[in-house]
Scaffold this motif. Structure first.
Motif, short mmCIF file in Angstrom:
data_model
loop_
_atom_site.label_atom_id
_atom_site.label_comp_id
_atom_site.label_asym_id
_atom_site.label_seq_id
_atom_site.Cartn_x
_atom_site.Cartn_y
_atom_site.Cartn_z
N SER A 12 0.82 -1.21 0.00
CA SER A 12 0.00 0.00 0.00
C SER A 12 0.86 1.26 0.00
O SER A 12 0.42 2.30 -0.51
CB SER A 12 -1.01 0.01 1.15
N ARG A 51 -2.50 7.88 -8.10
CA ARG A 51 -3.04 6.51 -8.05
C ARG A 51 -3.78 6.16 -9.34
O ARG A 51 -3.63 5.08 -9.89
CB ARG A 51 -4.00 6.36 -6.85
N PHE A 93 -5.34 -1.73 -8.71
CA PHE A 93 -5.25 -2.44 -7.43
C PHE A 93 -6.16 -3.65 -7.38
O PHE A 93 -7.30 -3.61 -7.80
CB PHE A 93 -5.68 -1.53 -6.28
N PHE A 150 -7.43 -5.87 -4.22
CA PHE A 150 -7.32 -5.90 -2.77
C PHE A 150 -7.60 -7.29 -2.23
O PHE A 150 -8.31 -8.09 -2.85
CB PHE A 150 -8.29 -4.91 -2.14
N ARG A 166 -11.37 -4.99 -12.68
CA ARG A 166 -11.36 -3.58 -12.32
C ARG A 166 -9.92 -3.04 -12.26
O ARG A 166 -9.64 -1.93 -12.70
CB ARG A 166 -12.05 -3.37 -10.97
#
Ligand SMILES: Nc1ncnc2c1ncn2[C@@H]1O[C@H](COP(=O)(O)OP(=O)(O)OP(=O)(O)O)[C@@H](O)[C@H]1O
Ligand SMILES: [Mg+2]
Lengths: 224, 375
Positions: free
Chosen positions: A52, A84, A90, A92, A157
């Protein structure tokens, strides 16, 4: 080889009341374009914390991060969202889908933030869902998807908008061996075609063989 | 971001329903307050607005239509000779006590007009004619006053201030803000009822101007010509009367208070729901931030939520209000709803909902995207 991410003496200390937890302790490493690397370590060793910070989601306590040569360590809170959305995709550990949105709408989100026109966003998102094998589920809400399907939506995504760096926290955790290999294969393919790179935090020893390099961390330190 | 807000609203059905009920109640209440207030004000200046007359002349420092001082009627000559005046008419508004057939009395507002021109007289007749009050002790009563005065028909007799008067007509839709029944009679008769207005005195002079003369200019001219009197355009006098009743009776204040309370309750309900929703979606909003949403993107989501609630709540309230106007019509109350009122209430609803969303702004600004990695 072009450097994608470079971290130097990266440190993160969490303060819980009087107790200080050194989650990441002086880690330095470089990751190059077209690489798929793994971060491996026991639970609580600081993998997510490291990831992160590299993704500009968490502020380091010390050290430097350079992304494509740009020093992002001391950027203001207002700039970070733009960093970002420019550099990262990302995945997660807990999927983190928006419950009210369909699979397709969830995948579209990063494209929306980037200002991609609706039509293009729609096309790209359904294409990505097809690539992760969810073309039958585009209009399903997350609550109607299985764990593995949710994870694949999360992967789609992360790939939306062809980010130069993909950061994945346990992306194959909920998938069977075949799907897991498929995901890594997919990342590998993208990394090569887009000249990007992927950093994968994992426990999954079955995917080791498809990684270019593996960093082992323990107690927040890099093991060599 | 609007579509995300819409999704959230459709997804959280129970919360949306409760919020909408809150908005609908608040907005319908605001509609009702404004509608009833404007209805009352319409009543307050009804005769001024309905009487064909561009200019109203009153005694000095007069404050409204209903309680005005008499002045010498000869002043009408100065009015008639002023440039631009086409015609002028005298009108008496005074008060009297009417005897009830079964005993007891009621106070009535007496309007005495010239039966030949009908200016200042009733504008809608159920029975009889406006001219019928001429040369005799004749009155026209309004249909709406029968609740107070008992049933009356053409040919009935009633006593006002010890004078026996014959009912020669029944008018319709004439009301006074004072709620006192209005009784029409001839100018001459009105001069001699009650003793408030004396021989040779009038209470108003109503003038009309020739086409091509701006009313404003003629008003100015008359003000100079009649230093002892006040001269208003129809519109000014109508507003003055409405303002008098709004302020002097406190009705304006009480309506305002109710509107404010409704506004704040509505704001609280919407604010509370959006705040709840924000707290519930903290982790999701954190995710959005992590994947590149700026604060502004998330503000857009919650403000869109507020906007959607405002629009839905408003539309439902408007439909409820329009339906209830029909119910109002069956009673004697006047409820005013027109495009301006609808637009004003829409604006109030928007402000109410949008402001309520500000409660969540601070919360959103402080969402830490690192939240995505916890829990
Ligand atoms: N927000 C926080 N506040 C305090 N301590 C934290 C916080 N987040 C993580 N830690 C601590 O930092 C250490 C590293 O946590 P981290 O989540 O990076 O580990 P991890 O390697 O990802 O573990 P896992 O494999 O279980 O996901 C742990 O000891 C954890 O308890
Ligand atoms: Mg972790």
């Amino acid at each position: 080889m072009e450097t994608a991410i470079e971290v130097e003496n990266l440190r993160k200390v969490y303060k819980e009341g009087r107790v200080e937890v050194v989650a990441v302790d002086s880690i330095s490493l470089s990751i190059y374009k077209r690489e798929v690397v793994g971060i491996l370590g026991p639970s609580g060793s600081g993998k997510t914390t490291l990831l992160s910070m590299m993704g500009c989601i968490l502020r380091p306590t010390g050290g430097n991060i350079r992304i494509h040569g740009e020093d992002v360590s001391n950027l203001s809170e207002h700039i970070l969202p733009y960093i970002r959305r420019k550099y990262f995709g990302f995945i997660f550990q807990g999927f983190n889908l928006m419950p009210p949105l369909t699979a397709l709408e969830n995948v579209k989100l990063p494209l929306k933030f980037k200002g991609v026109p609706e039509n293009d966003a729609e096309k790209e998102s359904s294409h990505l869902l097809r690539r992760v094998g969810l073309n039958e589920r585009v209009n399903f809400l997350p609550r109607d998807l299985s764990g593995g399907e949710k994870q694949r939506v999360a992967i789609a995504r992360a790939l939306a908008g062809d980010p130069p760096i993909i950061l994945a926290d346990e992306p194959t955790g909920n998938l069977d061996h075949k799907s897991g290999s498929h995901v890594v294969g997919l990342l590998r393919e993208l990394v090569t075609t887009n000249n990007s790179c992927a950093i994968i935090v994992t426990h999954d020893s079955r995917i080791f063989h498809s990684l270019d390099r593996v960093f082992h961390i323990e107690d927040g330190r890099l093991k060599t | 971001m609007f579509s995300i807000a819409l999704r959230i609203i459709l997804y959280d059905k129970v919360r949306t329903l409760i919020t909408l009920i809150g908005v609908v109640f608040a907005v319908a209440l605001i509609f009702a307050q404004i509608g009833i207030y404007l209805g009352l004000m319409e009543t307050a200046s009804l005769i001024i607005d309905r009487t064909p007359g561009d200019i109203w002349i009153t005694s000095k420092n007069n404050r409204n239509f209903d309680f005005s001082m008499p002045f010498p009627e000869l002043k009408i000559n100065r009015v008639l000779t002023a440039e631009g005046v086409k015609n002028a008419e005298k009108l008496i508004v005074t008060w009297g006590v009417i005897k009830q057939p079964q005993g007891g009395t009621e106070q009535v507002e007496i309007v005495g007009y010239n039966p030949d021109t009908g200016i200042g007289g009733p504008w809608e007749m159920k029975a009889g004619d406006v001219r019928d009050v001429k040369s005799g002790n004749y009155i026209i009563v309004d249909a709406s006053s029968m609740k107070r005065l008992g049933m009356l028909e053409k040919g009935d007799h009633r006593e006002i201030m010890s004078r026996r008067l014959k009912v020669v007509g029944i008018s319709q839709s004439v009301k006074s803000f004072t709620t006192a029944p209005i009784v029409f009679t001839s100018y001459k008769t009105a001069q001699h009822i009650g003793g408030y207005v004396g021989e040779g005195e009038t209470v108003f002079i109503i003038a009309n101007v020739f086409d091509g003369y701006p009313v404003k200019d003629v008003v100015e001219r008359l003000r100079e010509a009649l230093p002892g009197l006040d001269v208003y355009s129809k519109d000014e006098f109508s507003k003055k009367t409405r303002l008098y009743w709004t302020i002097e009776t406190g009705v304006g204040f009480s309506f305002l208070i109710t509107i404010l309370i409704s506004f704040f309750i509505g704001m609280l309900i919407v604010g509370q729901m959006i705040y709840n929703s924000t707290v519930e979606y903290l982790k999701e909003f954190g995710t959005l931030k992590a994947i590149g949403a700026a604060n502004i993107d998330i503000y857009k989501i919650i403000f869109s939520e507020a906007l959607i609630n405002a629009i839905l709540g408003y539309v439902i309230s408007l439909m409820l209000t329009l339906a209830s106007v029909k119910v109002y019509k069956t009673t004697e109350m006047v409820f005013t709803i027109n495009t301006e009122v609808a637009a004003l209430v829409f604006l109030i609803t928007l402000v109410m909902c949008v402001f309520s969303a500000f409660i969540s702004v601070r919360k959103i600004r402080r969402i830490d995207p690192a939240l995505v990695f916890r829990g």
